[in-house]
Design a protein around this motif. Structure first.
Motif, PDB file in Angstrom:
ATOM      1  N   ALA A 276       0.825  -1.206   0.000  1.00  0.00           N
ATOM      2  CA  ALA A 276       0.000   0.000   0.000  1.00  0.00           C
ATOM      3  C   ALA A 276       0.860   1.256   0.000  1.00  0.00           C
ATOM      4  O   ALA A 276       0.560   2.230  -0.704  1.00  0.00           O
ATOM      5  CB  ALA A 276      -0.938  -0.009   1.201  1.00  0.00           C
ATOM      6  N   ILE A 277       1.922   1.259   0.780  1.00  0.00           N
ATOM      7  CA  ILE A 277       2.833   2.411   0.817  1.00  0.00           C
ATOM      8  C   ILE A 277       3.481   2.608  -0.550  1.00  0.00           C
ATOM      9  O   ILE A 277       3.612   3.739  -1.041  1.00  0.00           O
ATOM     10  CB  ILE A 277       3.898   2.219   1.909  1.00  0.00           C
ATOM     11  CG1 ILE A 277       3.249   2.269   3.303  1.00  0.00           C
ATOM     12  CG2 ILE A 277       4.995   3.267   1.786  1.00  0.00           C
ATOM     13  CD1 ILE A 277       4.192   1.911   4.429  1.00  0.00           C
ATOM     14  N   LEU A 278       3.884   1.506  -1.179  1.00  0.00           N
ATOM     15  CA  LEU A 278       4.470   1.576  -2.520  1.00  0.00           C
ATOM     16  C   LEU A 278       3.474   2.183  -3.502  1.00  0.00           C
ATOM     17  O   LEU A 278       3.830   3.045  -4.319  1.00  0.00           O
ATOM     18  CB  LEU A 278       4.872   0.172  -2.978  1.00  0.00           C
ATOM     19  CG  LEU A 278       5.379   0.064  -4.417  1.00  0.00           C
ATOM     20  CD1 LEU A 278       6.752   0.708  -4.544  1.00  0.00           C
ATOM     21  CD2 LEU A 278       5.438  -1.401  -4.859  1.00  0.00           C
ATOM     22  N   ALA A 279       2.210   1.744  -3.424  1.00  0.00           N
ATOM     23  CA  ALA A 279       1.183   2.237  -4.341  1.00  0.00           C
ATOM     24  C   ALA A 279       0.975   3.739  -4.180  1.00  0.00           C
ATOM     25  O   ALA A 279       0.981   4.499  -5.162  1.00  0.00           O
ATOM     26  CB  ALA A 279      -0.129   1.489  -4.106  1.00  0.00           C
ATOM     27  N   VAL A 280       0.803   4.180  -2.960  1.00  0.00           N
ATOM     28  CA  VAL A 280       0.559   5.603  -2.711  1.00  0.00           C
ATOM     29  C   VAL A 280       1.801   6.427  -3.062  1.00  0.00           C
ATOM     30  O   VAL A 280       1.703   7.533  -3.607  1.00  0.00           O
ATOM     31  CB  VAL A 280       0.144   5.827  -1.247  1.00  0.00           C
ATOM     32  CG1 VAL A 280       0.108   7.305  -0.908  1.00  0.00           C
ATOM     33  CG2 VAL A 280      -1.217   5.193  -0.989  1.00  0.00           C
ATOM     34  N   GLY A 281       2.985   5.874  -2.785  1.00  0.00           N
ATOM     35  CA  GLY A 281       4.217   6.596  -3.082  1.00  0.00           C
ATOM     36  C   GLY A 281       4.449   6.793  -4.568  1.00  0.00           C
ATOM     37  O   GLY A 281       4.895   7.862  -5.004  1.00  0.00           O
ATOM     38  N   LEU A 282       4.148   5.774  -5.377  1.00  0.00           N
ATOM     39  CA  LEU A 282       4.399   5.857  -6.815  1.00  0.00           C
ATOM     40  C   LEU A 282       3.268   6.538  -7.581  1.00  0.00           C
ATOM     41  O   LEU A 282       3.505   7.217  -8.578  1.00  0.00           O
ATOM     42  CB  LEU A 282       4.630   4.458  -7.393  1.00  0.00           C
ATOM     43  CG  LEU A 282       5.942   3.771  -7.043  1.00  0.00           C
ATOM     44  CD1 LEU A 282       6.038   2.417  -7.714  1.00  0.00           C
ATOM     45  CD2 LEU A 282       7.132   4.637  -7.442  1.00  0.00           C
ATOM     46  N   ILE A 283       2.042   6.332  -7.120  1.00  0.00           N
ATOM     47  CA  ILE A 283       0.891   6.855  -7.848  1.00  0.00           C
ATOM     48  C   ILE A 283       0.458   8.220  -7.343  1.00  0.00           C
ATOM     49  O   ILE A 283       0.087   9.105  -8.102  1.00  0.00           O
ATOM     50  CB  ILE A 283      -0.290   5.852  -7.762  1.00  0.00           C
ATOM     51  CG1 ILE A 283       0.018   4.618  -8.597  1.00  0.00           C
ATOM     52  CG2 ILE A 283      -1.586   6.494  -8.239  1.00  0.00           C
ATOM     53  CD1 ILE A 283      -1.051   3.556  -8.517  1.00  0.00           C
ATOM     54  N   GLY A 284       0.501   8.400  -6.036  1.00  0.00           N
ATOM     55  CA  GLY A 284      -0.037   9.615  -5.448  1.00  0.00           C
ATOM     56  C   GLY A 284      -1.491   9.411  -5.057  1.00  0.00           C
ATOM     57  O   GLY A 284      -2.028   8.305  -5.157  1.00  0.00           O
ATOM     58  N   THR A 285      -2.123  10.484  -4.625  1.00  0.00           N
ATOM     59  CA  THR A 285      -3.516  10.388  -4.183  1.00  0.00           C
ATOM     60  C   THR A 285      -4.349  11.459  -4.872  1.00  0.00           C
ATOM     61  O   THR A 285      -3.896  12.598  -5.034  1.00  0.00           O
ATOM     62  CB  THR A 285      -3.626  10.563  -2.657  1.00  0.00           C
ATOM     63  OG1 THR A 285      -3.011  11.796  -2.283  1.00  0.00           O
ATOM     64  CG2 THR A 285      -2.953   9.416  -1.937  1.00  0.00           C
ATOM     65  N   PRO A 286      -5.556  11.123  -5.277  1.00  0.00           N
ATOM     66  CA  PRO A 286      -6.416  12.114  -5.925  1.00  0.00           C
ATOM     67  C   PRO A 286      -7.036  13.064  -4.912  1.00  0.00           C
ATOM     68  O   PRO A 286      -7.143  12.748  -3.722  1.00  0.00           O
ATOM     69  CB  PRO A 286      -7.497  11.241  -6.585  1.00  0.00           C
ATOM     70  CG  PRO A 286      -7.585  10.039  -5.693  1.00  0.00           C
ATOM     71  CD  PRO A 286      -6.182   9.793  -5.199  1.00  0.00           C
ATOM     72  N   ALA A 287      -7.465  14.209  -5.394  1.00  0.00           N
ATOM     73  CA  ALA A 287      -8.226  15.125  -4.542  1.00  0.00           C
ATOM     74  C   ALA A 287      -9.599  14.516  -4.266  1.00  0.00           C
ATOM     75  O   ALA A 287     -10.163  13.818  -5.102  1.00  0.00           O
ATOM     76  CB  ALA A 287      -8.368  16.482  -5.233  1.00  0.00           C
ATOM     77  N   VAL A 288     -10.112  14.770  -3.074  1.00  0.00           N
ATOM     78  CA  VAL A 288     -11.408  14.216  -2.675  1.00  0.00           C
ATOM     79  C   VAL A 288     -12.319  15.364  -2.278  1.00  0.00           C
ATOM     80  O   VAL A 288     -12.017  16.118  -1.347  1.00  0.00           O
ATOM     81  CB  VAL A 288     -11.254  13.224  -1.504  1.00  0.00           C
ATOM     82  CG1 VAL A 288     -12.615  12.646  -1.117  1.00  0.00           C
ATOM     83  CG2 VAL A 288     -10.286  12.104  -1.869  1.00  0.00           C
ATOM     84  N   SER A 289     -13.439  15.493  -2.991  1.00  0.00           N
ATOM     85  CA  SER A 289     -14.383  16.569  -2.714  1.00  0.00           C
ATOM     86  C   SER A 289     -15.446  16.097  -1.727  1.00  0.00           C
ATOM     87  O   SER A 289     -15.990  14.996  -1.851  1.00  0.00           O
ATOM     88  CB  SER A 289     -15.055  17.014  -4.014  1.00  0.00           C
ATOM     89  OG  SER A 289     -16.068  17.964  -3.753  1.00  0.00           O
ATOM     90  N   PHE A 290     -15.730  16.945  -0.746  1.00  0.00           N
ATOM     91  CA  PHE A 290     -16.775  16.655   0.239  1.00  0.00           C
ATOM     92  C   PHE A 290     -17.950  17.626   0.099  1.00  0.00           C
ATOM     93  O   PHE A 290     -18.797  17.714   0.974  1.00  0.00           O
ATOM     94  CB  PHE A 290     -16.200  16.736   1.649  1.00  0.00           C
ATOM     95  CG  PHE A 290     -15.217  15.643   1.951  1.00  0.00           C
ATOM     96  CD1 PHE A 290     -15.639  14.407   2.402  1.00  0.00           C
ATOM     97  CD2 PHE A 290     -13.858  15.859   1.748  1.00  0.00           C
ATOM     98  CE1 PHE A 290     -14.727  13.389   2.661  1.00  0.00           C
ATOM     99  CE2 PHE A 290     -12.934  14.849   2.015  1.00  0.00           C
ATOM    100  CZ  PHE A 290     -13.370  13.616   2.466  1.00  0.00           C
ATOM    101  N   GLY A 291     -17.996  18.313  -1.022  1.00  0.00           N
ATOM    102  CA  GLY A 291     -19.066  19.262  -1.285  1.00  0.00           C
ATOM    103  C   GLY A 291     -18.550  20.363  -2.187  1.00  0.00           C
ATOM    104  O   GLY A 291     -17.342  20.429  -2.493  1.00  0.00           O
ATOM    105  N   PRO A 292     -19.425  21.240  -2.654  1.00  0.00           N
ATOM    106  CA  PRO A 292     -19.001  22.296  -3.587  1.00  0.00           C
ATOM    107  C   PRO A 292     -17.934  23.221  -3.026  1.00  0.00           C
ATOM    108  O   PRO A 292     -17.195  23.837  -3.794  1.00  0.00           O
ATOM    109  CB  PRO A 292     -20.307  23.058  -3.853  1.00  0.00           C
ATOM    110  CG  PRO A 292     -21.401  22.105  -3.503  1.00  0.00           C
ATOM    111  CD  PRO A 292     -20.871  21.263  -2.391  1.00  0.00           C
TER     112      PRO A 292
END
Length: 356
Positions: free
Chosen positions: A113-129
């Protein structure tokens, strides 16, 4: 046309390799013997899902080494699936042959999981407008979520065909959303190739199953779905909440059952048969036996009923909401709550996490 042929070949090879793995499991005595928690009646070979894992990783490795054009723009995803997914599958394969400690499995899952997040990154997450979370710190949240997803996929692989058809449904629905948004045609092809591999295995795993998936493949599927979700939401026209919605059937059942058992003071880490899909399968089994079917036929019919009911929920309820979440990303969290409400009500009605 070349990719259509490759998809068909992947399906056929997966079915053939599953057949070979079934004979290997029978010869080595790798059997899942029924017990009080089991949803099957007879000892059944396990580990057949390794077929589609090996074929898919082989395709990725071949493209990486000899045809990199087929991975143009998605190279980080390929490396994460090869290395991280390979580690998850390897530890699951070893665990299928001999019991490993939960701590060792967790450490390998955490590393992947650490490898995945480290290489790919994380998308922005919207919780409303007016509220969007983004930045490196999201990785601190995504790592445990990815570990949870790959483990819950193993928890939910408890009746014939359910994990296979769920993966096919989620990947096809996500691919459809990407195609409707004219985005990520190459990533769609790799998602469909994984579907084809799983479909080849499903030939043998459809109720009544001739072989079970095993920890190697169920963990790989959970990990792959999480990686696809992060990568596509970051780079293509699909929202992260769309994936959360598509995965709702498994996420809600596994999470509700876990929390309910913890609140009841149970040893939540112990094996059990209290998921909603397991309870529903037992209820249908009793009904079909009351209609005069033999235990074996009634069990297969009950499993088919639950699996197809889940497919209907995915296609008729979750997929349209996932598409809406992609079209109106600012409202993705609201749509996810809307998607999960009836699923949560079903958990409560069925009595998931209890002794019902």
């Amino acid at each position: 046309m070349q990719w259509i042929h490759l998809g068909g070949l992947t399906l056929i090879l997966s079915a053939l390799l599953t057949w070979l793995l079934r004979h290997y499991a029978l010869q080595r005595g790798l059997m899942d013997n029924p017990n009080a928690r089991s949803s099957h009646l007879m000892a059944t070979p396990r580990g057949g899902g390794l077929a589609f894992v090996l074929i898919y990783l082989g395709l990725l490795l071949w493209s990486t080494l000899f045809d990199p054009a087929q991975l143009q723009g998605i190279e980080p995803l390929a490396w994460v699936l090869l290395i991280g997914g390979g580690l998850v599958a390897l530890i699951g394969f070893i665990d299928d042959h001999r019991d490993l400690s939960a701590r060792l499995r967790f450490m390998v899952h955490l590393l992947a999981a650490i490898l995945a997040v480290g290489l790919i990154g994380t998308p922005a997450v919207s919780f409303g407008p007016w509220l969007t979370a983004e930045g490196w710190w999201l990785g601190i949240l995504f790592v445990p979520l990815l570990v949870w997803l790959l483990n819950l996929y193993n928890f939910m692989d408890g009746i014939d065909g359910i994990a296979s058809l769920q993966a096919i449904s989620v990947l096809c629905s996500a691919s459809l959303i990407l195609l409707l948004n004219h985005s990520g045609s190459l990533i769609v092809l790799w998602q469909i190739l994984l579907c084809c591999g799983v479909a080849g295995f499903l030939v043998w795993n459809w109720p009544p199953a001739k072989i079970f998936m095993g920890d190697a493949a169920s963990g790989f599927l959970g990990f792959s779905l999480g990686v696809f979700a992060c990568f596509t939401a970051l780079h293509f026209e699909i929202d992260f909440w769309s994936w959360v919605i598509l995965l709702g059937l498994f996420v809600v059942d596994a999470s509700w059952t876990l929390v309910r058992r913890m609140l009841n003071g149970e040893q939540w880490y112990r094996p059990h048969a209290k998921h909603a899909y397991q309870i529903l399968a037992r209820q249908r089994l009793a009904r079909f036996q009351a209609e005069g079917l033999s235990a074996e036929k009634a069990r297969a019919k009950a499993h088919r009923w639950v699996v197809l009911a889940g497919l209907l929920i995915n296609l008729g309820w979750l997929t349209p909401l996932a598409w809406l979440a992609s079209e109106y990303s600012a409202w993705g969290a609201v749509l996810a709550v809307l998607a999960y409400l009836p699923l949560t009500y079903l958990e409560w009605q069925v009595g998931a996490g209890t002794d019902r």
